[in-house]
Scaffold this active site. Structure first.
Site, PDB file in Angstrom:
ATOM      1  N   GLU A   3      -1.938  12.110   2.332  1.00  0.00           N
ATOM      2  CA  GLU A   3      -2.784  11.733   3.462  1.00  0.00           C
ATOM      3  C   GLU A   3      -2.563  12.708   4.619  1.00  0.00           C
ATOM      4  O   GLU A   3      -1.453  13.192   4.837  1.00  0.00           O
ATOM      5  CB  GLU A   3      -2.457  10.306   3.906  1.00  0.00           C
ATOM      6  N   GLU A  52       0.864  -1.190   0.000  1.00  0.00           N
ATOM      7  CA  GLU A  52       0.000   0.000   0.000  1.00  0.00           C
ATOM      8  C   GLU A  52       0.892   1.228   0.000  1.00  0.00           C
ATOM      9  O   GLU A  52       1.881   1.296   0.740  1.00  0.00           O
ATOM     10  CB  GLU A  52      -0.908   0.007   1.228  1.00  0.00           C
TER      11      GLU A  52
END
Length: 639
Positions: free
Chosen positions: A151, A146
């Site tokens: 973010e 991932e």
């Protein structure tokens, strides 16, 4: 230096320069990134899936489907052509009920290594309770990895880049970067934290939006992962020009490289763009971020209460994406094309094969032979006529995959018959012969032609790679040669010998051998093969038998029709073909018939390829008249 030599030298120099330039261009393309896919505007709605299930991060959110998202205005294409994706900022909610409506979209395909350029005009601002992210994940988490590209939570003003995978993946190498590496182990062996790089201030949240957004570039290879952030006024010229050069990007914000095997730990990924609320990260650090706590003992409960009761706070919690572009090294791959069953070519991707096209060997009909009741000597004229008329007599043509129906007899004579299988054309050209007999003794050729073994098979030599097939006959004293012909060639034509005529054509069987023929092997100027000059013994192959009656004799002359078969690759029927005259002379004498008949005669044949269509009434009369005159003079001289 002669002018011709000078021109030749200049031409060679130009050709060499062009070849060098082409090689350099190919080499540069193989070492530079080429655009392979791009999303902007409507393509985010059409080419991405809308996720409408429960939030895997346990957020206080309701992800809506595409229909609801479009009808409620949560997704749209702006007047400038950018893609807008926001959240509900009007409804007050029950903290114990469903969460605030939002959107999560996922790419329909998975992607691997390359250079990804993400142009963002706006991202969710520094708002308490929000957790926006642009990230990618493999099909099998955490083993396929991932990559959290963008973010942040709550009042963040700097991006936080995080990688997750299985096992051990150490990226704590000493590499220059503008961000700060706070954890160098990406694998789950150290927990679920992953390897973390805290970006520079202004790379996310309100400061990012205040400067008009910017561009993120992600370079993913076998050995490293680099991420750059460029504010709107600092985007590299190569990106703006659509030809990104990562070597000129400067120091990345994150440079993740160490002992980790990126090829093994990070497989194909799909991209995800979403905005959730609270959840495992934003909810648990709600108070630490300076957000108001309604319940000091529960940051998560305080987060949910805030999100439910303050809809207007989330008006700026939207994404506005100008574009996402995917670049890969080398030329963009071409889609694979599967040819129809009637063709022998299959086009594959340019990235899979060195040649763009791979050609398989087609199965073609065996060489066909036609035998004609012989006069003692003949003069043959070849003519080609298109469009093709039906055969004057019954003919059976044996073909393999697929088998064409037998040609039906008609009342009109034909000069050529073409059998087409896919892109290859097999053409039989008929020879009109005019014969003058000058006997030394009474000939019994007709008796010999109908005597003997009536069911003897007609032999054929398998197809030659040069494109010319040789056809043999059981009688070693006679030969028939098939001539390969193209529209622009000057084929050598050899007068065929006389063979006996069976009453019926032998029936083809499944065991009959077939010859293999590659269209690419047909030369521009066909030449007779050694086998054509010296035919091999007959093989049990299928053949075409054409029963052709001779014309009425005039002054001791007669006419007959012979054939030869042309194997030529043609893309479409040809009309008005023109041939350069070619003359070949052959001599022979009838053999003793198997029924005991005997006789001898001298024969001469002149085979002429005309420059135009000669099968007209006038041409036939002229040919017969000249031959008849010669025959009459010959008879008078002998007498």
């Amino acid at each position: 230096m002669a002018p011709s030599s000078l021109l030749l030298s200049v031409g060679s120099l130009i050709a060499s320069s062009l070849a060098s330039a082409t090689s350099l261009q190919i080499r540069e393309q193989s070492q530079s990134y080429q655009l392979t896919e791009s999303w902007q505007g409507e393509s985010f709605i059409n080419d991405w899936n809308f996720f409408d299930r429960g939030d895997p991060t346990n957020g206080y959110v309701t992800y809506v489907n595409q229909s609801v998202a479009e009808s409620s205005g949560l997704v749209k294409v702006t007047q400038s052509g950018s893609f807008y994706m926001g959240v509900d900022y009007e409804s007050k909610l029950n903290p114990d009920g469903p969460g605030r409506e939002s959107v999560r979209i996922e790419s329909k395909k998975y992607y691997t290594q390359g250079l990804y350029v993400v142009d963002i005009a706006h991202m969710p601002g520094s708002i308490c309770g929000t957790w926006p992210a642009f990230w990618s994940v493999g099909a099998n988490w955490p083993h396929d990895g991932e990559i959290d590209i963008i973010e942040g939570v709550n009042k963040h003003d700097a991006n936080e880049i995080v990688l997750h995978t299985s096992g051990s993946c150490d990226v704590a190498g000493s590499h220059d970067m503008t961000g700060s590496l706070t954890s160098g182990e990406c694998g789950d062996a150290s927990g679920t934290i992953g390897c973390v790089v805290k970006g520079t201030q202004g790379s996310a949240g309100d400061p990012f939006n205040a400067q008009g957004g910017g561009v993120y570039a992600i370079e993913w290879t076998d050995s490293f992962l680099k991420i750059w952030f460029f504010p709107r006024n600092s985007i590299p010229a190569s990106i703006t020009a659509g030809k990104p050069d990562s070597s000129a990007f400067g120091t990345p914000m994150a440079h993740l490289q160490g002992t980790c095997d990126f090829a093994e730990r990070f497989k194909e990924q799909k991209f995800i763009l979403d905005t959730t609320f609270c959840g495992d990260w934003a909810g648990n650090v709600f108070g630490e971020s300076g957000c108001p706590l309604s319940d000091a003992s529960s940051p998560m409960r305080s987060c949910v209460d805030y999100v439910a009761q303050n809809p207007a706070a989330f008006k700026e919690a939207y994404w506005e994406i100008n574009s996402i572009k995917i670049y890969q090294l080398g030329a963009a791959p071409a889609p694979a094309t599967v040819a129809s069953p009637n063709t022998a070519s299959e086009v594959h991707s340019a990235s899979e094969l060195a040649p763009a096209t791979q050609t398989e060997k087609p199965t073609v009909p065996t060489a066909a032979e036609t035998t004609v009741v012989p006069p003692a000597s003949q003069t043959s004229t070849v003519a080609e006529e298109t469009p093709i008329a039906p055969l004057a007599t019954a003919a059976t043509v044996t073909a393999v995959n697929p088998a064409p129906p037998a040609t039906q007899p008609t009342a009109e004579p034909a000069t050529a018959v073409t059998v087409t299988d896919g892109g290859d054309s097999f053409r039989t050209i008929f020879l009109t012969s005019t014969t003058t007999i000058c006997p030394e003794a009474q000939s019994s050729s007709s008796a010999a032609a109908h005597g003997g073994n009536k069911n003897a098979p007609v032999g054929a030599v398998p197809g030659q790679p040069s494109g010319a097939d040789a056809v043999g006959n059981p009688n070693p004293s006679t030969t028939t040669e098939a001539v390969a012909e193209t529209e622009t060639s000057q084929p050598e034509l050899t007068a065929g010998g006389i063979s006996e005529l069976p009453k019926s054509a032998p029936a083809p069987t499944a065991s009959q051998p077939t010859s293999e023929f590659k269209p690419s092997d047909v030369p521009d100027v066909p030449k007779p093969s050694p086998e054509a000059e010296h035919p091999a013994p007959p093989a049990a192959a299928g053949s075409s038998i054409i029963n052709t009656p001779s014309s009425s004799a005039i002054f001791g002359s007669s006419t007959a029709v012979g054939t030869f078969t042309s194997l030529a690759r043609v893309s479409r029927p040809t009309g008005g073909a023109t041939f350069v005259p070619t003359i070949a002379t052959a001599t022979g004498s009838p053999t003793v018939g198997e029924d005991g008949s005997s006789g001898s005669a001298t024969a001469s044949a002149t085979l002429t390829a005309p420059t135009g269509i000669l099968f007209t009434a006038g041409a036939r009369k002229l040919s017969v008249g000249l031959s008849g005159l010669v025959g009459a003079l010959a008879v008078a001289a002998l007498a």
